[in-house]
Design a protein around this motif. Structure first.
Motif: not given
Ligand code: S3P
Length: 173
Positions: A56-62
């Motif tokens: 999820e954190s990678h998704f939130r960065d994108l």
């Protein structure tokens, strides 16, 4: 219609942001942007693949990266993912660049809508270990204050058709 700032549609999944954005776009002849689509296009991967490869954190960065570009672009009707208001940076960005309309519904109605539409579930990976029904109740309770704090206008979509909601949004802004 000519708009000088973005119109951001916020709210939990299943509140009709994408469908309402399409109605507003047709009525006003203004382009609509779905932030989830932008994220997928930029990454060349589906939301599900982004979550499974980077969490999820990678998704939130994108998501933040995509929002920065969209916010700086031509004023449009922007349909935000349900979690786009989680980061303070995103909340500040939408507040400073547009009008924010929160599409709300009761958790019960959201459960019914999400469970009735398999494509909604296919596209969105689970965010917790909970059952889908419990996750919806839990996340809505956790996010309610943030949706509230990130809204210039609140539209309750419970029991309403897409046309009715689009009309309420047009009256509100
Ligand atoms: C999310 C909602 C989804 C998508 C992602 C995460 C969330 O968007 O951005 O699966 O955290 O609520 P929709 O609200 O368009 O379903």
């Amino acid at each position: 219609m000519f708009i000088t700032r973005h119109l951001y549609l916020t709210g939990f999944r299943g509140t009709g942001k994408t469908s309402v954005a399409a109605r507003l776009s047709a009525a006003w002849a203004v382009a609509t942007i779905d932030l989830d689509d932008v994220i997928e296009t930029n990454a060349g991967k589906s939301i599900r693949e982004i979550f499974s490869s980077g969490g999820e954190s990678h998704f939130r960065d994108l998501e933040t990266e995509a929002l920065r570009v969209v916010a700086a672009g031509k004023p449009s009707i922007v349909s935000l993912g349900g979690g786009a208001i989680l980061r303070a940076e995103n909340r500040e960005l939408i507040e400073s660049t547009g009008i924010r309309v929160w599409l709300d519904a009761t958790p019960e109605e959201i459960c019914d809508r999400v469970l009735a539409d398999a494509s909604t579930t296919e596209r969105r990976p689970a965010l917790t270990e909970l059952s889908q029904r419990e996750e919806i109740h839990r996340l809505m309770a956790q996010r309610r204050d943030l949706y509230q704090a990130s809204a210039d206008h609140h539209v309750d979509t419970t029991g309403k058709s897409v046309d009715e909601v689009a009309k309420l949004v047009m009256e509100a802004v």
